[in-house]
Design a protein around this motif. Structure first.
Motif, short mmCIF file in Angstrom:
data_model
loop_
_atom_site.label_atom_id
_atom_site.label_comp_id
_atom_site.label_asym_id
_atom_site.label_seq_id
_atom_site.Cartn_x
_atom_site.Cartn_y
_atom_site.Cartn_z
N MET A 1 -48.83 114.11 -0.96
CA MET A 1 -50.03 113.33 -1.36
C MET A 1 -50.23 113.76 -2.88
N ILE A 2 -50.58 112.37 -3.67
CA ILE A 2 -50.76 112.52 -5.11
C ILE A 2 -52.19 113.16 -5.27
N GLU A 3 -52.35 114.08 -6.16
CA GLU A 3 -53.46 114.43 -6.54
C GLU A 3 -54.12 113.53 -7.66
N ARG A 4 -54.97 113.02 -7.39
CA ARG A 4 -55.83 112.13 -8.51
C ARG A 4 -56.85 112.96 -9.22
N LYS A 5 -56.14 113.55 -10.12
CA LYS A 5 -57.04 114.63 -11.03
C LYS A 5 -58.27 113.96 -11.53
N GLU A 6 -58.13 113.05 -12.38
CA GLU A 6 -58.96 112.18 -13.16
C GLU A 6 -60.42 111.90 -12.07
N TYR A 7 -60.19 111.61 -10.73
CA TYR A 7 -61.41 111.07 -9.72
C TYR A 7 -62.00 112.44 -9.19
N LEU A 8 -61.21 113.34 -9.04
CA LEU A 8 -61.51 114.92 -8.60
C LEU A 8 -62.48 115.21 -9.56
N GLU A 9 -62.01 115.38 -10.76
CA GLU A 9 -62.74 115.79 -11.76
C GLU A 9 -64.34 114.94 -11.83
N GLN A 10 -64.35 114.03 -11.84
CA GLN A 10 -65.56 112.91 -11.74
C GLN A 10 -66.33 113.61 -10.36
#
Length: 164
Positions: A1-10
């Motif tokens: 699973m690819i972590e979507r860091k930008e969206y998690l930060e949001q």
């Protein structure tokens, strides 16, 4: 699973804020995966599992909750007094009159609400009017080339482009 860091930060920047977090995007853009990742981050940060209510309405085991009254009662019975309950509702547009549930949960104390749905349904008409000033939208796009390249380690950009 690819972590979507930008969206998690949001999502984390809005965590525990008094707004409904509405995650929209086209089908297969990663909305469900983002909610799963967010839930895991909450657990990793010490949030007790009992404080998280996560429902994916595309799963058959939640078919009995497709009625808004049933869903509302199910969630209300699981709220923990004196603690924040994180409510993650995936593909909420599957629920008939889901706007009533969202509005009812928004006014509850100790609720941090996250919902996902396709762009066409989630913020159309009644819901957008009902939630005016009470929600933020996080619009998810499919993987960017930069994200795709990040998990294609050891390959040149030309090789990665050839695959896509």
């Amino acid at each position: 699973m690819i972590e979507r860091k930008e969206y998690l930060e949001q999502l984390f920047s809005w965590k525990d804020e008094d707004v409904i977090k509405v995650i929209t995007g086209i089908r297969r853009s990663g909305k469900s995966t983002l909610l799963e990742q967010f839930q895991q981050c909450l657990l990793n940060d010490g949030v007790d599992k009992s404080q998280i209510i996560s429902i994916n309405f595309e799963k058959l085991e939640y078919e009995h909750l497709l009625n808004y009254k049933s869903l509302y009662e199910y969630i209300k019975d699981r709220l923990i007094e004196g603690k924040t309950t994180y409510i993650l509702l995936d593909e909420i547009q599957q629920v008939e009159s889901f706007e009533k549930v969202v509005d009812g949960l928004y006014v509850q104390k100790g609720v941090d609400l996250y919902i996902t749905g396709s762009n066409a349904y989630t913020l159309s008409g009644d819901l957008a009017t009902l939630l005016t000033g009470r929600y933020i939208e996080i619009s998810i796009l499919p993987l960017s080339f930069k994200e795709y390249k990040s998990f294609s380690s050891g390959m040149s950009e030309e090789e990665v482009f050839a695959i896509t």
